[in-house]
Design a protein around this motif. Sequence first.
Motif, PDB file in Angstrom:
ATOM      1  N   GLY A 193      23.683 -26.176 -45.752  1.00  0.00           N
ATOM      2  CA  GLY A 193      22.660 -26.201 -44.709  1.00  0.00           C
ATOM      3  C   GLY A 193      23.177 -26.790 -43.414  1.00  0.00           C
ATOM      4  O   GLY A 193      22.876 -26.285 -42.326  1.00  0.00           O
ATOM      5  N   VAL A 194      23.985 -27.848 -43.498  1.00  0.00           N
ATOM      6  CA  VAL A 194      24.535 -28.473 -42.298  1.00  0.00           C
ATOM      7  C   VAL A 194      25.488 -27.517 -41.584  1.00  0.00           C
ATOM      8  O   VAL A 194      25.493 -27.411 -40.345  1.00  0.00           O
ATOM      9  CB  VAL A 194      25.242 -29.794 -42.664  1.00  0.00           C
ATOM     10  CG1 VAL A 194      26.011 -30.343 -41.457  1.00  0.00           C
ATOM     11  CG2 VAL A 194      24.235 -30.813 -43.153  1.00  0.00           C
ATOM     12  N   CYS A 195      26.309 -26.793 -42.351  1.00  0.00           N
ATOM     13  CA  CYS A 195      27.224 -25.828 -41.738  1.00  0.00           C
ATOM     14  C   CYS A 195      26.447 -24.708 -41.036  1.00  0.00           C
ATOM     15  O   CYS A 195      26.822 -24.273 -39.935  1.00  0.00           O
ATOM     16  CB  CYS A 195      28.143 -25.230 -42.812  1.00  0.00           C
ATOM     17  SG  CYS A 195      29.348 -26.406 -43.480  1.00  0.00           S
ATOM     18  N   GLY A 247      35.468 -19.032 -49.728  1.00  0.00           N
ATOM     19  CA  GLY A 247      34.526 -18.103 -50.357  1.00  0.00           C
ATOM     20  C   GLY A 247      34.562 -18.123 -51.866  1.00  0.00           C
ATOM     21  O   GLY A 247      34.329 -17.104 -52.518  1.00  0.00           O
ATOM     22  N   LEU A 248      34.875 -19.284 -52.436  1.00  0.00           N
ATOM     23  CA  LEU A 248      35.022 -19.374 -53.885  1.00  0.00           C
ATOM     24  C   LEU A 248      33.696 -19.621 -54.598  1.00  0.00           C
ATOM     25  O   LEU A 248      33.553 -19.321 -55.774  1.00  0.00           O
ATOM     26  CB  LEU A 248      35.996 -20.506 -54.238  1.00  0.00           C
ATOM     27  CG  LEU A 248      37.408 -20.373 -53.659  1.00  0.00           C
ATOM     28  CD1 LEU A 248      38.233 -21.593 -54.026  1.00  0.00           C
ATOM     29  CD2 LEU A 248      38.060 -19.090 -54.175  1.00  0.00           C
ATOM     30  N   GLN A 249      32.727 -20.200 -53.872  1.00  0.00           N
ATOM     31  CA  GLN A 249      31.497 -20.592 -54.538  1.00  0.00           C
ATOM     32  C   GLN A 249      30.289 -19.816 -54.019  1.00  0.00           C
ATOM     33  O   GLN A 249      29.442 -19.382 -54.777  1.00  0.00           O
ATOM     34  CB  GLN A 249      31.245 -22.094 -54.353  1.00  0.00           C
ATOM     35  CG  GLN A 249      30.092 -22.627 -55.176  1.00  0.00           C
ATOM     36  CD  GLN A 249      29.919 -24.113 -54.990  1.00  0.00           C
ATOM     37  OE1 GLN A 249      29.938 -24.603 -53.875  1.00  0.00           O
ATOM     38  NE2 GLN A 249      29.778 -24.852 -56.079  1.00  0.00           N
ATOM     39  N   VAL A 250      30.215 -19.669 -52.716  1.00  0.00           N
ATOM     40  CA  VAL A 250      29.048 -19.007 -52.138  1.00  0.00           C
ATOM     41  C   VAL A 250      29.163 -17.514 -52.371  1.00  0.00           C
ATOM     42  O   VAL A 250      30.129 -16.879 -51.981  1.00  0.00           O
ATOM     43  CB  VAL A 250      28.950 -19.301 -50.624  1.00  0.00           C
ATOM     44  CG1 VAL A 250      27.763 -18.570 -50.031  1.00  0.00           C
ATOM     45  CG2 VAL A 250      28.831 -20.794 -50.402  1.00  0.00           C
ATOM     46  N   SER A 310      35.478 -24.813 -51.147  1.00  0.00           N
ATOM     47  CA  SER A 310      34.872 -23.647 -51.784  1.00  0.00           C
ATOM     48  C   SER A 310      34.207 -22.752 -50.759  1.00  0.00           C
ATOM     49  O   SER A 310      34.327 -21.519 -50.801  1.00  0.00           O
ATOM     50  CB  SER A 310      33.850 -24.090 -52.835  1.00  0.00           C
ATOM     51  OG  SER A 310      34.468 -24.808 -53.870  1.00  0.00           O
ATOM     52  N   PHE A 311      33.490 -23.371 -49.798  1.00  0.00           N
ATOM     53  CA  PHE A 311      32.855 -22.579 -48.748  1.00  0.00           C
ATOM     54  C   PHE A 311      33.898 -21.880 -47.884  1.00  0.00           C
ATOM     55  O   PHE A 311      33.764 -20.703 -47.548  1.00  0.00           O
ATOM     56  CB  PHE A 311      31.992 -23.483 -47.852  1.00  0.00           C
ATOM     57  CG  PHE A 311      30.842 -24.136 -48.559  1.00  0.00           C
ATOM     58  CD1 PHE A 311      30.286 -23.559 -49.694  1.00  0.00           C
ATOM     59  CD2 PHE A 311      30.325 -25.339 -48.104  1.00  0.00           C
ATOM     60  CE1 PHE A 311      29.231 -24.169 -50.355  1.00  0.00           C
ATOM     61  CE2 PHE A 311      29.267 -25.956 -48.762  1.00  0.00           C
ATOM     62  CZ  PHE A 311      28.722 -25.357 -49.895  1.00  0.00           C
TER      63      PHE A 311
END
Length: 377
Positions: free
Chosen positions: A62-64, A136-139, A132-133
Amino acid sequence: LPSVQTSPIIPKPRGRRAHYATWGFIVLCIFAMYHMEQSWHHLAEYITFYFAALQIGALLRGVCNLMEEIWHVQSRYRSSWWRVVVACLSPSLRRHMLLLLISICAYMALFSDTGLQLFLNLILLCLCQLLSFAFGLQVRSPSAVEVSEICEKNNRNVAQGLAWSYYVGYLKLVLPRLKDLISEFNRANNNLLKCKETWKLHILLPVSCEIYDDLQKADSHIQYWKDLPALQLDRAGTKWRSYKQSIYTILGEDKKLYYCIVEYAPPLQSLYAMSQDESAAFSREDRLEQAQLFCRTLGEILQHSKECVGCYRLIVYEGEDDSHLLSKEILRHIRQQHLEEYTMCEGNHESTTFLSTEPSILISDSELPRPLRSDGF
């Protein structure tokens, strides 16, 4: 009589099976941990750690997003910083912050780490989430099912907008006045449409979205006969805008002619045109899903419209193999409605000549479009 008839090609709204499945897997996990004979203190450490990681990840995401949206505060959020924060951090702002505090308190209660060690662990969690963000490993993007469900629940589908536009801009104007127009027509045409129970606008809803401007081209057994008197209204700056419906004759297998006020739903033609336009990025699969949702949404809107009660019949159909499919489908629904009306009137012992009067098309009010799920289409 019901406005619609059960049809297997209209998906139902999604249920809560995924929610129930989630709790089922939770029970299985607890059962597995119970039989692994591990220390409950050790298990609590891992659960707390991973739970904190999930909450930190949600907040950081959310902060990003907030860092991007602050550049659009005027154009997208009407200069309201609160709208920006709510858009980026909600529901994170309300739920994930509280859960994160609970996780940290539980971590401190369970373990004897110093304040510095706790701070270092939080930093490592943040670093892992940000990596991860970044890579692109998690989202992940939501699946087609999730996108469909979100859009349906919030009325953000193309089909839902088209259905509401069709209702507000046309049906809500025409249907409440339809019976008066039919009465006027009958006075000038020897009471041709005799059966008042069938004084309805029959709306054709082909799931394929293939609509013919001339119904005779769709089925040679359907022929244009006459128009009802035009309804003229002042609309959106146009004086005396004209709305009219057409009466068609339908040739049955018994070689008799039946009269029917019938027309396609024009928004389906728009869906078909979108699927043919590359700039719309609207595939055939998208068109099929949106056509099904349009049928369901339109049925739900009309069901709850007091002005339109008893003034319409919907018919959903698919398949193009039979050149006389449409006329057969209409006549099938005519006979079905005749049986329903006969059942209701049986106690009065009144004879009717329903099939020699205006036909009426049925479709289901009860079972309407089911989106993409195991309980869906």
